[in-house]
Scaffold this motif. Structure first.
Motif, short mmCIF file in Angstrom:
data_model
loop_
_atom_site.label_atom_id
_atom_site.label_comp_id
_atom_site.label_asym_id
_atom_site.label_seq_id
_atom_site.Cartn_x
_atom_site.Cartn_y
_atom_site.Cartn_z
N ALA A 51 6.92 -40.19 38.87
CA ALA A 51 5.95 -40.97 39.66
C ALA A 51 4.52 -40.51 39.45
CB ALA A 51 6.30 -40.87 41.15
N MET A 52 4.33 -39.43 38.73
CA MET A 52 3.00 -38.84 38.58
C MET A 52 2.11 -39.66 37.65
SD MET A 52 2.70 -36.15 40.46
CE MET A 52 1.24 -35.42 39.70
N ARG A 53 0.83 -39.71 38.00
CA ARG A 53 -0.13 -40.34 37.09
C ARG A 53 -1.16 -39.34 36.57
NH1 ARG A 53 -5.33 -41.38 38.78
NH2 ARG A 53 -5.77 -41.20 41.01
N LEU A 54 -1.31 -38.19 37.26
CA LEU A 54 -2.39 -37.28 36.86
C LEU A 54 -2.11 -35.84 37.26
CD1 LEU A 54 -5.24 -37.08 35.61
CD2 LEU A 54 -6.18 -37.57 37.89
N PHE A 55 -2.17 -34.95 36.27
CA PHE A 55 -2.17 -33.50 36.49
C PHE A 55 -3.53 -32.97 36.06
CE2 PHE A 55 2.40 -34.30 35.92
CZ PHE A 55 2.95 -33.51 36.92
N ILE A 56 -4.18 -32.21 36.93
CA ILE A 56 -5.52 -31.68 36.66
C ILE A 56 -5.46 -30.16 36.70
CG2 ILE A 56 -7.90 -31.53 37.54
CD1 ILE A 56 -7.48 -34.35 38.70
N SER A 57 -6.17 -29.51 35.77
CA SER A 57 -6.24 -28.05 35.75
C SER A 57 -7.69 -27.61 35.73
CB SER A 57 -5.51 -27.49 34.53
OG SER A 57 -5.56 -26.07 34.51
N MET B 286 -1.68 -36.87 51.79
CA MET B 286 -1.53 -35.56 51.18
C MET B 286 -0.20 -34.94 51.61
SD MET B 286 -5.30 -33.75 51.42
CE MET B 286 -6.04 -34.63 52.81
N ILE B 287 0.55 -34.43 50.64
CA ILE B 287 1.69 -33.57 50.95
C ILE B 287 1.16 -32.15 50.89
CG2 ILE B 287 3.98 -32.80 50.25
CD1 ILE B 287 4.40 -35.54 48.95
N VAL C 244 -0.65 -40.39 46.23
CA VAL C 244 -0.18 -39.29 47.08
C VAL C 244 -0.56 -37.99 46.38
CG1 VAL C 244 1.78 -38.14 48.15
CG2 VAL C 244 1.74 -40.64 48.00
N LEU C 245 -1.39 -37.18 47.03
CA LEU C 245 -1.83 -35.90 46.46
C LEU C 245 -0.91 -34.79 46.94
CD1 LEU C 245 -3.94 -34.01 45.05
CD2 LEU C 245 -5.08 -33.89 47.29
N LEU C 246 -0.31 -34.08 45.99
CA LEU C 246 0.46 -32.89 46.32
C LEU C 246 -0.53 -31.72 46.31
CD1 LEU C 246 3.03 -31.40 46.94
CD2 LEU C 246 3.63 -31.46 44.52
N HIS C 247 -0.87 -31.23 47.51
CA HIS C 247 -1.94 -30.25 47.69
C HIS C 247 -1.34 -28.85 47.84
CE1 HIS C 247 -5.56 -28.29 48.96
NE2 HIS C 247 -6.24 -29.41 49.16
N ALA C 248 -1.46 -28.04 46.76
CA ALA C 248 -0.91 -26.69 46.78
C ALA C 248 -1.98 -25.62 46.62
CB ALA C 248 0.14 -26.54 45.67
N LEU C 249 -3.24 -26.03 46.56
CA LEU C 249 -4.35 -25.08 46.35
C LEU C 249 -4.82 -24.47 47.66
CD1 LEU C 249 -6.36 -27.33 43.90
CD2 LEU C 249 -5.57 -25.02 43.32
N PRO C 250 -5.43 -23.28 47.62
CA PRO C 250 -6.10 -22.75 48.82
C PRO C 250 -7.30 -23.61 49.17
CG PRO C 250 -6.57 -21.37 46.92
CD PRO C 250 -5.55 -22.37 46.47
N ALA D 159 4.95 -37.71 44.68
CA ALA D 159 3.51 -37.59 44.51
C ALA D 159 3.03 -38.33 43.27
CB ALA D 159 3.12 -36.12 44.41
N THR D 160 1.71 -38.57 43.21
CA THR D 160 1.11 -39.20 42.04
C THR D 160 0.03 -38.34 41.41
OG1 THR D 160 -0.56 -40.39 43.33
CG2 THR D 160 1.55 -41.52 42.96
N VAL D 161 -0.55 -37.41 42.19
CA VAL D 161 -1.65 -36.56 41.70
C VAL D 161 -1.36 -35.12 42.08
CG1 VAL D 161 -4.13 -36.08 41.78
CG2 VAL D 161 -3.32 -38.44 41.96
N PHE D 162 -1.61 -34.20 41.14
CA PHE D 162 -1.45 -32.77 41.41
C PHE D 162 -2.61 -32.03 40.76
CE2 PHE D 162 0.07 -28.50 40.25
CZ PHE D 162 0.53 -28.05 41.48
N MET D 163 -3.20 -31.10 41.49
CA MET D 163 -4.28 -30.27 40.95
C MET D 163 -3.87 -28.81 41.06
SD MET D 163 -7.68 -32.16 42.49
CE MET D 163 -7.73 -33.95 42.62
N GLY D 164 -4.13 -28.06 40.00
CA GLY D 164 -3.74 -26.66 40.01
C GLY D 164 -4.58 -25.81 39.09
N VAL D 165 -4.33 -24.51 39.14
CA VAL D 165 -4.93 -23.56 38.20
C VAL D 165 -3.91 -23.32 37.10
CG1 VAL D 165 -6.35 -22.54 40.00
CG2 VAL D 165 -4.10 -21.56 39.53
N PRO D 166 -4.32 -22.80 35.94
CA PRO D 166 -3.37 -22.62 34.83
C PRO D 166 -2.10 -21.86 35.20
CG PRO D 166 -5.60 -22.35 34.03
CD PRO D 166 -5.70 -22.49 35.52
N THR D 167 -2.21 -20.86 36.06
CA THR D 167 -1.03 -20.10 36.46
C THR D 167 0.04 -21.00 37.06
OG1 THR D 167 -2.47 -18.21 36.93
CG2 THR D 167 -0.25 -18.12 37.84
N TYR D 168 -0.37 -22.02 37.81
CA TYR D 168 0.59 -22.94 38.41
C TYR D 168 1.43 -23.62 37.32
CZ TYR D 168 -2.04 -22.80 42.88
OH TYR D 168 -2.66 -22.42 44.04
#
Length: 515
Positions: free
Chosen positions: A278-284, A234-235, A207-213, A252-261
């Motif tokens: 529940a998360m498996r991956l944080f990406i910056s 996607m959430i 499950v991708l938590l999608h908070a990016l533009p 969620a299991t995956v989250f992608m963000g910029v450093p500010t997040y």
């Protein structure tokens, strides 16, 4: 023999789950879109675009707020075999006039609020149609599309045909339109599908938590393609909000963000190990991640952020490893190893290969690297070497283990008194000083040195800093030619929407300050 359809939508849709009634997108407001909803909506919009009888290769320029329907418009443009052109929602009239005038899109889609001035610019540049799309599922695009069939064949496209044009941020000079093909995007999506562990899990289990533009490589391509290619839900958040992210993270299991997040998440008391269970991956990505943020995140959550490196012209180039296979680890302060299929080299000013840990210019080659800049053949030739490597404009190094570190942009290099000064090196030292939250180092004109090193520092809350003590401390830690001639203090650094520090703004602001 029939040639397979290399249209990116054909690849993505081939991985959608067998159960099309399953949830594809859930919004923070509780709206559910199934995979069937996605296919029907993209078919209707694609049929609307096809009904306009546009020439092959026509561009569809889009400046709208983030919504599931905006993502459907992107996918429908691919499905119809047209070229998608996302535009930052922060752009104003003069900027839109340049992009539309340069790209000459056949279709422009904007918010109803901006229709008055956007349509004038669009029709002046020869646009065939201008539609509106709002983030509340209203607008003429959806109204017109509703009259069309919800079934549509995917228009055949070759791998080298254009899928999207992304304009660079344009912090120095006019923005350039990077031309990305169906093959560029497909190859990168497939590599990341394997490299980041999507393929190791049962289809649809992430499950991708999608908070990016979604006007940028990171949110539109890297995040969305990852979920679509793995048939994962996607959430969907309309924008980043730390407390809303914390509320949604347990699902969620995956989250992608910029450093500010990540900085803002760490500032919230509610951000805990339990939140991330529940998360498996944080990406910056999209901007450098401070080592302090990297380490604080590890301590708070037990997770290690995966930092990677890419750009509009190439999508993703390098990444820290997903797991520790073969002894590989995620190293803070680096952007990892070249992705499979990517060749990366570091060269000096004369074009000679640099050795391990030697700083030089990063050049890359691979199936993900773009074809060139839109209507800029001379600029395209300038940015590629004779043997086909793209000059990224970034300065960096590769250590003996193959890990890549970015030192900065070549345009940010400061030449002071004949010496090369790399801003990131000085920023790293300043950021470790007590009372410093973060810093940015720029070069400004100087009558004696050519350029003077200037540091702009954000103090921590409650900290008392003065320029003299910062300069004095630095003189004991780095070579004198690297020590800033000036130190200025600000409440925050100017950033663009993807979190990158706008050093051009700092140069302009502090160039007039007395040396």
């Amino acid at each position: 023999m029939t040639t397979p359809n290399a249209n990116l939508y054909a690849l993505l849709s081939s991985r959608f789950p067998a159960d099309r009634s399953a949830c594809c997108i859930e919004t923070q407001d509780g709206l559910y879109y199934s995979w069937d909803d996605l296919e029907r909506a993209t078919a209707r919009i694609a049929n609307l675009l096809l009904s306009l009888d546009l020439p092959a290769g026509s561009r569809v320029a889009v400046q709208v707020e983030k919504s599931p329907e905006a993502l459907f418009l992107y996918l429908a443009t691919l499905r119809a075999g047209l070229v998608y052109l996302p535009l930052n929602t922060a752009y104003r009239a003069a900027e839109i006039e340049y992009f539309v005038g340069n790209a000459e899109p056949a279709v422009v889609v904007c918010t109803a609020q901006n229709f008055g001035w956007v349509s004038k610019i669009a029709f002046k540049s020869g646009a065939h149609s201008v539609f509106t799309l709002n983030d509340d599922r209203s607008g003429t695009l959806l109204e017109r599309a509703a009259a069309h069939s919800d079934a549509c064949e995917i228009v055949p496209r070759a791998a080298d045909e254009l899928a999207a044009i992304l304009y660079t941020s344009g912090t120095t000079g006019r923005s350039k339109g990077a031309m990305l093909s169906h093959g560029n995007l497909a190859s990168n999506a497939q590599v990341l599908h394997d490299y980041w562990g999507w393929s190791r899990r049962p289809p649809g289990s992430d499950v991708l938590l999608h908070a990016l533009p979604i006007f940028h490589v990171h949110g539109l391509f890297v995040a969305s393609h990852g979920a679509l290619l793995s048939g994962s839900k996607m959430i969907w958040l309309s924008k980043f909000d730390a407390r809303e992210v914390i509320r949604q993270l347990p699902r969620a299991t995956v989250f992608m963000g910029v450093p500010t997040y990540y900085v803002r998440l760490l500032a919230e008391d509610g951000f805990t190990r339990e939140t991330c269970r529940a998360m498996r991956l944080f990406i910056s990505g999209s901007a450098p991640l401070l080592k302090e943020t990297f380490e604080s995140f590890q301590q708070r959550t037990g997770h290690t952020i995966l930092e990677r490196y890419g750009m509009s012209e190439t999508v993703m180039l390098t990444s820290n490893p997903y797991d520790g296979d073969a002894g590989s680890v995620r190293r803070g302060g680096t952007v990892g190893l070249p992705l499979p299929g990517v060749t990366l080299r570091v060269v000096d000013d004369a074009g000679r290969l640099c050795g391990p840990d030697e700083i030089g210019h990063l050049q890359v080659k691979g199936p993900n690297v773009f074809a060139g800049y839109w209507r800029m053949p001379e600029k395209t030739r300038e940015e590629f070497t004779g043997d086909g490597f793209f000059k990224t404009g970034d300065v960096g190094k590769v250590d003996r283990g193959g890990y890549v570190s970015i030192v900065g942009r070549s345009k940010d290099l400061i030449i002071s008194g004949g010496f090369n000064v790399y801003p990131k090196e000085i920023e790293g030292v300043i950021d470790e000083l007590p009372g410093v939250s973060e810093s940015a180092v720029v070069g400004v004109p100087h009558p004696d040195f050519g350029e003077a090193v200037v540091a702009v520092v954000v103090p921590r809350d409650g900290a008392s800093l003065d320029a003299g003590s910062v300069i004095s401390t630095l003189k004991g830690r780095i070579a004198n030619f690297k020590v800033p001639k000036q130190v200025h203090f600000v409440a925050e650094l100017p950033r663009n929407t993807m979190g990158k520090v706008q050093k051009n703004v700092l140069r302009e602001r502090f160039s007039a300050a007395p040396a």
